[in-house]
Enzyme design. Structure first.
Site, PDB file in Angstrom:
ATOM      1  N   HIS A 173       0.835  -1.211   0.000  1.00 22.58           N
ATOM      2  CA  HIS A 173       0.000   0.000   0.000  1.00 22.58           C
ATOM      3  C   HIS A 173       0.869   1.260   0.000  1.00 22.58           C
ATOM      4  O   HIS A 173       0.690   2.159  -0.837  1.00 22.58           O
ATOM      5  CB  HIS A 173      -0.910  -0.034   1.240  1.00 22.58           C
ATOM      6  CG  HIS A 173      -1.838   1.126   1.356  1.00 22.58           C
ATOM      7  ND1 HIS A 173      -3.149   1.086   0.931  1.00 22.58           N
ATOM      8  CD2 HIS A 173      -1.658   2.376   1.843  1.00 22.58           C
ATOM      9  CE1 HIS A 173      -3.730   2.258   1.142  1.00 22.58           C
ATOM     10  NE2 HIS A 173      -2.844   3.063   1.713  1.00 22.58           N
ATOM     11  N   GLU A 174       1.840   1.323   0.908  1.00 19.63           N
ATOM     12  CA  GLU A 174       2.687   2.520   0.987  1.00 19.63           C
ATOM     13  C   GLU A 174       3.565   2.655  -0.254  1.00 19.63           C
ATOM     14  O   GLU A 174       3.886   3.763  -0.683  1.00 19.63           O
ATOM     15  CB  GLU A 174       3.534   2.504   2.262  1.00 19.63           C
ATOM     16  CG  GLU A 174       2.723   2.504   3.562  1.00 19.63           C
ATOM     17  CD  GLU A 174       1.667   3.599   3.648  1.00 19.63           C
ATOM     18  OE1 GLU A 174       1.848   4.668   3.026  1.00 19.63           O
ATOM     19  OE2 GLU A 174       0.633   3.382   4.323  1.00 19.63           O
ATOM     20  N   HIS A 184       1.654   4.610  -2.770  1.00 16.64           N
ATOM     21  CA  HIS A 184       1.784   6.057  -2.530  1.00 16.64           C
ATOM     22  C   HIS A 184       3.178   6.556  -2.938  1.00 16.64           C
ATOM     23  O   HIS A 184       3.327   7.600  -3.570  1.00 16.64           O
ATOM     24  CB  HIS A 184       1.592   6.355  -1.036  1.00 16.64           C
ATOM     25  CG  HIS A 184       0.162   6.280  -0.572  1.00 16.64           C
ATOM     26  ND1 HIS A 184      -0.827   7.072  -1.109  1.00 16.64           N
ATOM     27  CD2 HIS A 184      -0.431   5.538   0.399  1.00 16.64           C
ATOM     28  CE1 HIS A 184      -1.988   6.803  -0.479  1.00 16.64           C
ATOM     29  NE2 HIS A 184      -1.773   5.871   0.429  1.00 16.64           N
TER      30      HIS A 184
END
EC number: 3.4.17.19
Lengths: 492, 492
Positions: free
Chosen positions: A256-257, A260
């Site tokens: 997920h990170e 980003h």
């Protein structure tokens, strides 16, 4: 073009100082000695004071007045659009209101943490009431007579409106509730069994981060209490966490990170330190983190590759092959907590918050009635009662920090991820064959080319629409994807 | 007192921003991804630009004019003295000269690193010439007709003069040369034998740092290429390095940095972010790092305790008991490199640089003749020839960075450490008994009480003199200590 050069030179210096503040915030979560908290608060406040003075500097108004309406190229026009929005926003809020808000949210953050620990919403309510009153005041200043909630939304998702989101979310809710109910009636898959050595989890997280295209030479992966991504350009850092019993926490929060972070890493380098040099909105940011995490990371094809890496790192994990692993990764189960929710239920948690916070902002709902409203809505959507406030209305930090208008961007990001995933499948017909081999390049390359490189060049909806061949973003692709995926896993 | 409050509020905010810059510099050495260098240079430049604007802000001049000569207490007067010095200094240097210097030293730092790697002083000389020309120009601006070198010195050691230091160093040199020659004629002690596990070295470094009073809750210990200490107040971080063959490198560079760091940690907390809230000069700073490292850390008494810890951490280290360990710790041997020099020879390296850089600044010596002058002086003091420029004139970073006037503070620090050590022995008669038990509290407590807590309250010589019962600082105690210590170790 002298005025434009002067403006951009000023803006770039401000951008560089903003990156310094980001580095400091990272340090605070990851490296700072625990006895340095009070001193750090003053250091951060000094940086904020410098940044605020620059963001409201009247010279910006002068430069903008000279330049707006002139003949500029697409990029320069986009820069001016961002600068105008941020300058007007900064100048619309009176300094004493900004100070009062900073003080109130700082106090309220502490009160929230204590109230959550004590499971006592009543102790938090008076502090939250004050934050809400100030946020309403700020919203009124920002909206100039328009919709107050839309003005708040604009801080996170420029151009979005509550009306538009309500329509989209209204279409999501019944089909998600129905899908959730159908899935939960079916037999549940086996979870993997450990032990899951913490160092092995971190080694696997590094491998997976690189596999998803995170450039370690322009970033770092560390541990923190709550995973986050921080910084832009050549210094974009991510964090993760480990749980001895659950290897998916570390793994999927890393992916997920990385979504980003690679967005920030792949923006055109010439945009560095300018408004175009950062992800364009929270919703578009979340679309990247979620498509990495879910549509790619939790796909049947990719989990075949990942299953092999899991057994390499942890030995026998007690599952009967890659199909069982795929089912375990996508396990849907009851739970109170948004951040732990699966793909099917996550957006129901967000929709609940969106409806409640709009009612709070408009005054339709008062803070004293918030807990009861939460509990009623939760039972309606999830079918069982909230057991305690820390599993309900006190679970998230956002409202204590004054972040009204932030929650809907999570679901908007999921909707955008659904749209992008549909377009990606068309653009890369053999996507599954690549994912099965752990080759993420076709997928992440397509996202870099069609979304990430542009940074702030296009407005949020526009960048998604362009990537999707001009189609207007809609909730349909997400719903179709979820119903097909979970229908197959749970034999509906 | 409104003007004073306004001034100090402005100064404190600048101080907080200075701490942010320190945190960023730490990050650059310890944490920054290697691909972030160019971006970081711009971030640092933006911070420098903000800090420079604040240091030269004309409001400071107005506040000072209102306040100077008024009836203020000792602390306020000390604040004004520092603020006046730093304001005048910042405003005396024309902005274009400051920019030219920043550009030249940045270029020259790269050129020096390459020339050192290539062992080619000729490649560095033209760039150094430019730096020297600009530093002379800056020195002329700063000195307002007075001595140019003294003006440079004042950046690091306010109040010191070249004349005063020359006299002190002139008295040091012959006795150090004689001591060195006598010691090197004697049989040399055995070094310890490894292996010295790197993780065990770091564990021991943590233990020793805490033993010397470093507060880990307000700091951190990490690794870096060159050990350093960074920050003030509640966030003072140190670094160390390890060498598989030499455990003393990690150990004594840690103790050295702990001396710097505890000075910063123990300054009165109410001075935070003000000029009084930092170590008062490089010389006084070095006096703390050197007394921790040498007079305490390399004492016969403390090394008895340390020897026991060494064998605990590394097993048999091939030495026949604590006396052999004490001799090994204080081993004197030939060598070219200042930073690796023992207590006997270290100051000879500094004196050489002090004489050469004064000649360079005055124009008596030109850059093109610097290498020859270095080599000649080295042979005179050390008795053998420099083998290559990287072991000679190119070994230190300082001149490439324009730091003329910095070197003598190393020896001044040693001289001050000698004075403080003499006073400490009088104040704590059973010091050796405490050190043998690894109890550093009496020693570090005395230094905190008599030197460290004051920060910038007194001028450098004054704080040392006060700690020494009013005696004028002199080189005699250092020389007496060195001759007695090494006379005993080497049976002279």
């Amino acid at each position: 073009m002298t005025a434009y050069d002067d403006l951009m030179s000023f803006i770039r210096e401000t951008g560089a100082l903003g990156q310094v503040a980001a580095r400091l915030a990272w340090d605070q979560e990851v490296m700072m000695p625990h006895g340095a908290g009070d001193q750090r608060a003053e250091e951060m406040a000094a940086m904020e004071s410098v940044l605020h003075a620059r963001r409201t500097d009247q010279r910006i108004g002068g430069w903008l007045a000279d330049l707006e309406g002139g003949a500029l190229d697409e990029e320069a026009n986009a820069q001016l659009r961002h600068i105008r929005r941020s300058y007007d926003r900064a100048r619309k809020v009176p300094a004493d209101l900004a100070t009062a808000l900073a003080r109130a949210t700082s106090r309220s953050h502490r009160a929230w943490a204590e109230a959550r620990a004590d499971d006592d919403f009543g102790a938090f309510a008076p502090v939250l009431r004050e934050v809400v009153a100030l946020k309403r005041e700020e919203g009124a200043a920002l909206s100039s007579g328009g919709d107050v909630y839309d003005a708040m939304l604009s801080d996170y998702e420029p151009g979005a409106t509550a009306a538009q989101l309500s329509q989209m979310f209204g279409a999501l809710r019944p089909r998600l509730v129905a899908l959730r109910e159908a899935v939960l009636e079916r037999p549940q898959p086996q979870p993997p069994t450990g032990p899951f050595d913490e160092q092995a989890q971190l080694r696997l997280a590094h491998l997976v981060a690189k596999t998803f295209g995170y450039e370690m030479a322009r970033g770092r992966l560390d541990k923190s209490v709550h995973p986050f991504s921080s910084g832009s350009g050549d210094d974009v850092r991510i964090t993760t966490r480990t749980s001895a019993l659950d290897p998916f926490n570390c793994l999927y929060s890393t992916i997920h990170e990385v979504g980003h972070a690679t967005y920030e890493q792949r923006i055109r380098p010439e945009y560095r330190f300018t408004p175009l040099g950062e992800g364009v909105s929270m919703g578009v940011h979340e679309s990247q983190s979620r498509i990495y995490e879910n549509q790619l990371g939790r796909s049947r094809a990719f989990t075949r590759w990942l299953y092999a890496r899991m057994t390499e790192h942890f030995g026998d994990i007690g599952l009967d092959g890659p199909d069982a692993f795929y089912a375990a990764v996508n396990h849907v189960q009851n739970g109170y907590i948004r951040t732990e929710a699966d793909e099917v239920q996550y957006n129901l948690h967000v929709l609940l918050r969106f409806d409640l916070e709009r009612a709070i902002v408009s005054g339709e709902l008062e803070v004293d009635d918030l807990e009861a409203a939460w509990n009623e809505r939760f039972r309606a959507d999830f079918g069982y009662a909230v057991d305690k406030p820390s599993d309900g209305v006190l679970q998230d930090v956002h409202w204590s920090a004054g972040l009204f208008g932030y929650f809907p961007t999570y679901t908007l990001g999921n909707v955008y991820a659904g749209c992008l995933h549909k377009a990606l499948r068309t653009a890369v017909p053999d996507l599954d064959a690549q994912l099965e081999e752990g080759n993420l390049v076709p997928a992440t390359g397509w996202l870099a080319e069609n979304v990430q490189q542009y940074g702030g060049l296009y407005e949020p909806r526009e960048v998604i629409s362009r990537a999707c061949g001009g189609e207007t973003p809609s909730e349909e692709p997400l719903l179709d994807y979820l119903e097909a995926k979970f229908g197959a896993i749970y034999s509906l």
